[in-house]
Write an enzyme that holds these catalytic residues in place. Sequence first.
Site, PDB file in Angstrom:
ATOM      1  N   SER A   1      -5.250  -1.824  -3.930  1.00 17.34           N
ATOM      2  CA  SER A   1      -4.217  -1.278  -3.053  1.00 17.34           C
ATOM      3  C   SER A   1      -3.412  -2.453  -2.528  1.00 17.34           C
ATOM      4  O   SER A   1      -3.872  -3.603  -2.602  1.00 17.34           O
ATOM      5  CB  SER A   1      -4.876  -0.537  -1.880  1.00 17.34           C
TER       6      SER A   1
ATOM      7  N   TYR B   1     -11.450   0.371   4.606  1.00 15.85           N
ATOM      8  CA  TYR B   1     -10.815   0.584   3.302  1.00 15.85           C
ATOM      9  C   TYR B   1     -10.229  -0.736   2.804  1.00 15.85           C
ATOM     10  O   TYR B   1     -10.446  -1.129   1.656  1.00 15.85           O
ATOM     11  CB  TYR B   1      -9.729   1.647   3.433  1.00 15.85           C
TER      12      TYR B   1
ATOM     13  N   THR C   1       0.030  11.231  -3.937  1.00 19.35           N
ATOM     14  CA  THR C   1      -1.239  11.851  -4.323  1.00 19.35           C
ATOM     15  C   THR C   1      -1.895  12.393  -3.056  1.00 19.35           C
ATOM     16  O   THR C   1      -1.354  12.258  -1.957  1.00 19.35           O
ATOM     17  CB  THR C   1      -2.188  10.830  -4.980  1.00 19.35           C
TER      18      THR C   1
ATOM     19  N   SER D   1      -7.773  13.850 -10.450  1.00 20.90           N
ATOM     20  CA  SER D   1      -6.483  14.120  -9.794  1.00 20.90           C
ATOM     21  C   SER D   1      -5.717  12.816  -9.613  1.00 20.90           C
ATOM     22  O   SER D   1      -6.225  11.733  -9.906  1.00 20.90           O
ATOM     23  CB  SER D   1      -6.692  14.799  -8.434  1.00 20.90           C
TER      24      SER D   1
ATOM     25  N   LYS E   1     -11.406  -3.090  -0.512  1.00 25.32           N
ATOM     26  CA  LYS E   1     -10.470  -3.495  -1.568  1.00 25.32           C
ATOM     27  C   LYS E   1     -10.350  -5.021  -1.644  1.00 25.32           C
ATOM     28  O   LYS E   1     -10.232  -5.591  -2.735  1.00 25.32           O
ATOM     29  CB  LYS E   1      -9.104  -2.851  -1.329  1.00 25.32           C
TER      30      LYS E   1
END
Length: 261
Positions: A138, A151, A186, A13, A155
Amino acid sequence: MKKPVIWITGASSGIGAATAKKFSKEGYAIVLSSRKEKELEKVKSECQYPEDCAILPLDLAEADSLPSKTEQAIQFFGHIDVMFHNGGISQRSLAMETEIEVDRKIMEVNYFGTIILTKALLSHFKERKSGHFAVTSSLVGIIGSPYRSSYAASKHALHGYFDSVRAEHFADNVAVTMICPGFIKTNVSVNAVTGDGKPLNQMDDAQANGMSAEKCAEKIFKGIKGRKEEIYIGGKEVMAIYLKRFVPGIFSKILQKAKVR
C-alpha cells in the site's frame, strides 16, 4: 506448451479478482484463493479461460494449514510461476483506541500468513531456478497515516521482509515486486476492522472516487511482466511518497492537517 501459472490470494473480489481476470486473458493458468469459496467460483466463471482456473480456499489467519495449501496449489498445474500475495485486511481506528487483539490479527493475516506461504513456496522456486513474488502492499507501506497504524506497520514489515528475500534469492532467479496502491475503488474500507475488531461497513470517500480495480490490474500485470521491484498505483495521492522521501518535514505538516479516514 504449458501455460504460466499465477497463484492469487484475496482473489474473491477487488484487486485480486480483477487481476485474476487480467492474467487469464493474458494466457495464464490461475489458482484462486480466499476464504470465500462461492465468490471464487464466480470469479472463475468470469475468467476468459475458466477451465484453466483452480479454486483453493484458505484463511491466512490459519497458519498451520498454509504449508499444505501450498502443496495443493503446486499440484493443480504442476508448478507455480508467480505468487501474488494479495490477501489481507485493512484498519480504520486510532492507535490508542485499537485493542491489542486487533493489532495482532492484522499482523497475523497481513504479515505472518503471507510469509508462511512464502517460506513454503521458496524451495519450489529455488529448485526450479525461477519464481516471482508479487506483494500487495500500500502507499501506507511506505508512509504512515492516521487511522491505519497497525495496517501500516504490517505493510512496512512486508517491505523489509521481501527486500531481504529478493537479495537472498537473486541467484535463484527469484523476483519480488512490491505493489503499492493508493485509493482503488474496492471494498477494502468497507471490510476494514475498527478498534474492537468489527468491520467499518462503510466506503471511504477517497476509495469510492479511486481508480478502478480493472485499471489497477492492468498496471499490476505490466509491473509483474516487467519484473519491477516496486510500483506505485493511484492518482495524486502517489505524490505523498515523494513528499515523504524528499521533504519529510513538510509532508508531516500536511498529514497533520489532512482529514484522512
